[in-house]
Every structure is written in structure tokens, then in C-alpha cells.
Design a protein around this motif. Sequence first.
Motif, PDB file in Angstrom:
ATOM      1  N   GLY A 133       0.817  -1.204   0.000  1.00 24.65           N
ATOM      2  CA  GLY A 133       0.000   0.000   0.000  1.00 24.65           C
ATOM      3  C   GLY A 133       0.852   1.256   0.000  1.00 24.65           C
ATOM      4  O   GLY A 133       2.066   1.204   0.216  1.00 24.65           O
ATOM      5  N   PRO A 134       0.239   2.413  -0.224  1.00 26.12           N
ATOM      6  CA  PRO A 134       0.986   3.668  -0.263  1.00 26.12           C
ATOM      7  C   PRO A 134       1.242   4.203   1.142  1.00 26.12           C
ATOM      8  O   PRO A 134       0.455   3.939   2.060  1.00 26.12           O
ATOM      9  N   PRO A 135       2.316   4.951   1.325  1.00 24.06           N
ATOM     10  CA  PRO A 135       2.513   5.629   2.612  1.00 24.06           C
ATOM     11  C   PRO A 135       1.553   6.796   2.740  1.00 24.06           C
ATOM     12  O   PRO A 135       0.980   7.261   1.745  1.00 24.06           O
ATOM     13  N   GLY A 136       1.369   7.252   3.952  1.00 25.16           N
ATOM     14  CA  GLY A 136       0.552   8.446   4.151  1.00 25.16           C
ATOM     15  C   GLY A 136       1.212   9.661   3.531  1.00 25.16           C
ATOM     16  O   GLY A 136       2.432   9.691   3.320  1.00 25.16           O
ATOM     17  N   SER A 137       0.410  10.671   3.215  1.00 27.21           N
ATOM     18  CA  SER A 137       0.957  11.889   2.621  1.00 27.21           C
ATOM     19  C   SER A 137       1.710  12.694   3.683  1.00 27.21           C
ATOM     20  O   SER A 137       1.651  12.395   4.885  1.00 27.21           O
ATOM     21  N   ASP A 138       2.412  13.733   3.250  1.00 29.85           N
ATOM     22  CA  ASP A 138       3.193  14.565   4.163  1.00 29.85           C
ATOM     23  C   ASP A 138       2.417  15.757   4.696  1.00 29.85           C
ATOM     24  O   ASP A 138       2.833  16.379   5.672  1.00 29.85           O
ATOM     25  N   ALA A 139       1.316  16.103   4.046  1.00 27.84           N
ATOM     26  CA  ALA A 139       0.528  17.245   4.504  1.00 27.84           C
ATOM     27  C   ALA A 139      -0.835  17.226   3.840  1.00 27.84           C
ATOM     28  O   ALA A 139      -1.016  16.661   2.753  1.00 27.84           O
ATOM     29  N   GLY A 325     -14.242  -3.940  -3.508  1.00 28.04           N
ATOM     30  CA  GLY A 325     -13.331  -4.104  -2.393  1.00 28.04           C
ATOM     31  C   GLY A 325     -11.938  -4.495  -2.834  1.00 28.04           C
ATOM     32  O   GLY A 325     -11.619  -4.506  -4.028  1.00 28.04           O
ATOM     33  N   LEU A 326     -11.112  -4.836  -1.863  1.00 28.26           N
ATOM     34  CA  LEU A 326      -9.719  -5.190  -2.115  1.00 28.26           C
ATOM     35  C   LEU A 326      -9.552  -6.699  -2.192  1.00 28.26           C
ATOM     36  O   LEU A 326     -10.348  -7.460  -1.644  1.00 28.26           O
ATOM     37  N   ASN A 327      -8.490  -7.096  -2.857  1.00 28.36           N
ATOM     38  CA  ASN A 327      -8.107  -8.502  -2.967  1.00 28.36           C
ATOM     39  C   ASN A 327      -6.614  -8.618  -2.729  1.00 28.36           C
ATOM     40  O   ASN A 327      -5.899  -7.615  -2.645  1.00 28.36           O
ATOM     41  N   VAL A 328      -6.156  -9.862  -2.641  1.00 28.45           N
ATOM     42  CA  VAL A 328      -4.721 -10.144  -2.610  1.00 28.45           C
ATOM     43  C   VAL A 328      -4.432 -11.201  -3.667  1.00 28.45           C
ATOM     44  O   VAL A 328      -5.061 -12.256  -3.687  1.00 28.45           O
ATOM     45  N   SER A 329      -3.503 -10.885  -4.561  1.00 29.36           N
ATOM     46  CA  SER A 329      -3.089 -11.836  -5.586  1.00 29.36           C
ATOM     47  C   SER A 329      -1.772 -12.491  -5.185  1.00 29.36           C
ATOM     48  O   SER A 329      -0.958 -11.874  -4.485  1.00 29.36           O
ATOM     49  N   ALA A 330      -1.573 -13.696  -5.633  1.00 27.93           N
ATOM     50  CA  ALA A 330      -0.305 -14.378  -5.380  1.00 27.93           C
ATOM     51  C   ALA A 330       0.793 -13.730  -6.212  1.00 27.93           C
ATOM     52  O   ALA A 330       0.544 -13.216  -7.304  1.00 27.93           O
ATOM     53  N   PRO A 331       2.034 -13.715  -5.713  1.00 31.22           N
ATOM     54  CA  PRO A 331       3.145 -13.184  -6.512  1.00 31.22           C
ATOM     55  C   PRO A 331       3.269 -13.920  -7.829  1.00 31.22           C
ATOM     56  O   PRO A 331       2.936 -15.112  -7.931  1.00 31.22           O
ATOM     57  N   THR A 332       3.733 -13.210  -8.843  1.00 31.23           N
ATOM     58  CA  THR A 332       3.852 -13.808 -10.178  1.00 31.23           C
ATOM     59  C   THR A 332       5.041 -14.758 -10.287  1.00 31.23           C
ATOM     60  O   THR A 332       5.132 -15.523 -11.229  1.00 31.23           O
ATOM     61  N   GLY A 343       2.518 -11.685   2.147  1.00 32.71           N
ATOM     62  CA  GLY A 343       3.496 -11.751   1.075  1.00 32.71           C
ATOM     63  C   GLY A 343       2.912 -11.692  -0.325  1.00 32.71           C
ATOM     64  O   GLY A 343       3.593 -12.014  -1.300  1.00 32.71           O
ATOM     65  N   GLY A 344       1.637 -11.255  -0.432  1.00 37.22           N
ATOM     66  CA  GLY A 344       0.991 -11.188  -1.731  1.00 37.22           C
ATOM     67  C   GLY A 344       1.001  -9.783  -2.319  1.00 37.22           C
ATOM     68  O   GLY A 344       1.724  -8.887  -1.853  1.00 37.22           O
ATOM     69  N   ILE A 345       0.188  -9.593  -3.353  1.00 41.15           N
ATOM     70  CA  ILE A 345       0.109  -8.333  -4.080  1.00 41.15           C
ATOM     71  C   ILE A 345      -1.286  -7.752  -3.899  1.00 41.15           C
ATOM     72  O   ILE A 345      -2.291  -8.427  -4.179  1.00 41.15           O
ATOM     73  N   PHE A 346      -1.383  -6.503  -3.451  1.00 41.50           N
ATOM     74  CA  PHE A 346      -2.677  -5.845  -3.333  1.00 41.50           C
ATOM     75  C   PHE A 346      -3.323  -5.708  -4.712  1.00 41.50           C
ATOM     76  O   PHE A 346      -2.674  -5.360  -5.707  1.00 41.50           O
ATOM     77  N   ALA A 347      -4.610  -5.992  -4.765  1.00 38.88           N
ATOM     78  CA  ALA A 347      -5.413  -5.740  -5.956  1.00 38.88           C
ATOM     79  C   ALA A 347      -6.763  -5.202  -5.483  1.00 38.88           C
ATOM     80  O   ALA A 347      -7.034  -5.153  -4.274  1.00 38.88           O
ATOM     81  N   ALA A 348      -7.586  -4.764  -6.415  1.00 41.46           N
ATOM     82  CA  ALA A 348      -8.938  -4.320  -6.105  1.00 41.46           C
ATOM     83  C   ALA A 348      -9.832  -4.703  -7.263  1.00 41.46           C
ATOM     84  O   ALA A 348      -9.361  -4.919  -8.388  1.00 41.46           O
ATOM     85  N   SER A 349     -11.131  -4.795  -7.012  1.00 38.27           N
ATOM     86  CA  SER A 349     -11.987  -5.353  -8.047  1.00 38.27           C
ATOM     87  C   SER A 349     -13.433  -4.912  -7.898  1.00 38.27           C
ATOM     88  O   SER A 349     -13.875  -4.474  -6.830  1.00 38.27           O
TER      89      SER A 349
END
Length: 529
Positions: A133-139, A325-332, A343-349
Motif C-alpha cells: 500500500g501507499p505511505p501516508g501523505s506529508d501534509a 473491495g480489495l483482494n490479494v493476488s499471489a506473486p507472479t 506476502g501477496g500483491i494488493f489488488a482491487a476489483s
Amino acid sequence: MYPGPTIYAREDDTVVVKVSNLTPYNISIHLHGVRQRLTCWFDGPAYITQCPIQAGQSFKYRFTLLNQRGTLFWHAHISWLRATVHGPLIIYPKQGVGYPFQPPVEEHVIILGEYWLRDVQGLERHVKESGGGPPGSDAYTLNGLLGPLHNCSRDDVYTINVKKGKNYLLRIINAALNMEHFFMVANHTMTVVETDGEYTKPFKTTFLMLTPGQTYNVLIKADQSIGKYFMAMAPYMPAKNAPFLKKTSYGILRYASHTVKVDKLARKSHMKTSMTPLEPIIPNVNDTVSVQAFSDQVKRLNPNHQWSPVDVPLRIDKTLFFTIGLNVSAPTHLTLICQGPNGGIFAASVNNVTFRRPMVSLLNAYYNNLQGYYSTDFPDKPEKMYDFVNGAPNNISVDTQPAIGTQVSILEHGWAVQVIFQDTGTVGTEKHPIHLHGFSFYLLGTGLGNYNSSTALLNLYDPPYRNTVGVPVGRWAVIRFRADNPGMWFMHCHLEVHTTWGLSMAFLGKNRKGKMQNLPPPPPDLPLC
């Protein structure tokens, strides 16, 4: 400029916006909330209705604000450039037509933003490559200013000067990238009169909660003691374990002295107030109960009022059930360990289909009958039915990994369409602001848990008319609209990271032979891929 320049227009005006790309990046511009009646070529989402404007090139967006007035905004619609490329779009009523409320003495636009110190293009690449996921913003910013709580910007405070006893209209826009926000003014009550460019029945509130993509117009009366009052922008984050900036940004509402003849005692009594702004009471960062109570108060203006939108469709031609919602995919690769859950990859659908961006414009592929770029079999409902809110935790061993594809849903011209959005807890429940291009829609209702047609309570009398719906945490939402605008229309989550992960799809609105029912050919300067 940050934010970018304001576009001013009137209802039914035809507007031309020339965009010259002086950046090294591909770019496109979306006029958020403009219904683009028969002007789908100018809607702006990259690779949906146009190829992006390449570096050194330009493109003119041409559209008519047919039966539209209010506060909207424009923003970049490619990658994460929306973070800093956005600005207000203010549409006044026709000449000689007033507001359906007492005219204010002044109007002020407040655009809420989210700012990173790092390059957002690089940030997006990092998120995609890491699988996390992304880090929080700075401001957080109010009209580009951070306010006094940041050491580098104690004097960079957006300030509105008011006179005691006068009424003011605040046009508030949430252009943030990935965060929903509260907005409030210390010791002041706001009266909501418009949402998403549509007039509403007035109601009073001490705070607003805006998802990215939403706008609110509020009236505020300067009825407090002369002094300074903080305008606060604070995060709302109902998702668990998601990193975000836990900080408030402030602007100031400052009263001007109403008289020159102020005695010494009055000077002393106002000294502290004028020097130290009063702080508002800010809801808890995950106060979903208060947020839902606020949202439930939004109703459209009296149906008999001249500004009311068209009637709610009662006979439904097409019902769609969309899980989001969000999903988790297995690494390629078997040896790859990614930063998503387990240890997976974030996805959404949507309906467990992750949207894959095509290499050409979908609208161009449709108009020119280009084969192989998309299919027309987007599912009307989920393949599997289960306890969407509480069941199927996605830890890779559970088969909820999404399919990946570029699929669209066909809408015949004139159909009355009902869409049921169901939040899912596959990875974790959270609020999803869903934006529909090309149409406004009636939000008929929301409810807790899994949608049940036999128990769902829908408002067919005065539902709000919106372009972005915040599908609540662990809840469902029902919208209706009439598919009377031909073209390719994007529907997506307005949390930019979720769109990156694939929480989006597209509707293909068909032509019909008749006046205002047929999409014109593309403009000669349409960008090439």
C-alpha cells in the motif's frame, strides 16, 4: 499554480478549455461532474475516452453545461497526477436566475488537497512494484496552504475575512488523492445547500465529511464574537491498519472589527481571541456512526422546485449487483515476496474482476470497431454469493483472487439502470467513493451488512442527486440513473490507489436514432496513442 486556475461559467454555457502539456508526462484532464451530454470524447479519463496528451502537445476540451450549475472541479485523470493537477469549476445559474437560498455577501472556494514531498509518479511506481500500500501523505492543504501545525509553513494559512452578522457561501471541494476528510469551523454551524453540483434541502451541521471527488456548498453566518476561528481539515480513515497522516490542517475565519469606536475594556476582552484562534471539536478519525448520520441528512430539494433534477426512475430495465473491495493476488514468481498481506500483491476489483487498462482509448476502439481491446461481458453480479461483509478472508489459500480483464457493461439507450454497490470484507471493509462518469444518479439509500432486497429501505421521494457516492464501511448503497448519454463511461473508486489496483469498470451506452441520442464523430485534434 497549486491548486490550478478556477474555471467560471454559467448554466448552459459552452466551454472550451485548451490544455497544453508542458510536462514530460502523458496527461489528460477530466471535468469532474460535468455530464458531457453527447461530448464523451472530451470526458478525459486516459485510455477510456481518449489517449493522453503527449509532452509538447495540446488538446481543446469542448462541452456544454446543459442544465448544470454549482460547484464541481477539474483534475488530471492519468496516473497520480491528480495530486497536484486540479482546480475548481464554478457554474453560476443563468443570468437573472438566483439561488434557492438567501444570497450571501461573498463566496469563497476551499479546495482540500493531499501533498507528498516526493514525486507522485515515482510513488505510484513504487506502490505497483512493491505490491503493498501507499505511505501516508506529508501534509493536507486548504487552497494549497498547510496551516500553522507544520513547522515550515506557520505563516502559510488560508484566511477568510468576514464581517459580523453577514452570511457567506463556502464552496468546498475534496481533491485529495487517497484520503477522505472532515471539514468544520470552530464555534460555527454550517447549512448545507448543495452537494456535487445539485441543490439540496438545507440542513444544519457542525461538520462535513467529503470523500475525494465530492463537493459541498454551505452557508455560514458570522454570528460569533469578533476574533479568529480555525477552519479544520482532518482525516477520516475507517479502514484498519492503513497508514495515513494523523494531522490536522487549519485555515482561519477572521472577523473584522465592526466599529472603530471600541473602548479599552472591549479591546482587552478581545485581545486573546484575536491572537489565538479557537479550535473546533473534530470527530474521531474512525467515527463512522457520525459520518453515516451526516450523509443520511442529504436530500434533494423539493421536487416541485424549478432546480430539481428529473424524476427518479421507478420501472427498472437493468439491475446490477456490484461487489467492491480489495483482494490479494499471489506473486507472479514463486521466489518473490511482496509487501501485500501474507506476502501477496494488493489488488482491487468490481465483482472480483480487476480492470486492466487498455493500450488504446476504449471509446476509439468502440467507435472504429477495433477488435480485441475489450469484451462486453462484464458480469451483472458476482460469480459466487457469500457473506460479503464478514466472510472469505483473502489470504491466497482462499480462492478470492480476482480475474483480470478489460470488460465493459452494455447499456441500451434510455434504460433505467439500478446499481447495488456492496462493500466487501475480503481484505477489510472500508468506505469506497464510487464516481460515475457521464451521468448523475439518485442515491436511494444505504444499509448495514449484506444487501437484502426484501428488507432494504429505499427513498424514492427525495433522494440526493450525485456524481460520487461514498459506499459506507461494511454496508451497501443503491443508485439509479437513466442511460440516455451514448459513449464509453468510466466508473471507479476515487481513492486513486484503488483505481491503480483495478477497482473500476466501464459502461458502454449505446446510440439510438433520434435527436440528442447519437454520439458525434471524434474531434480532429483528438490525441493519438
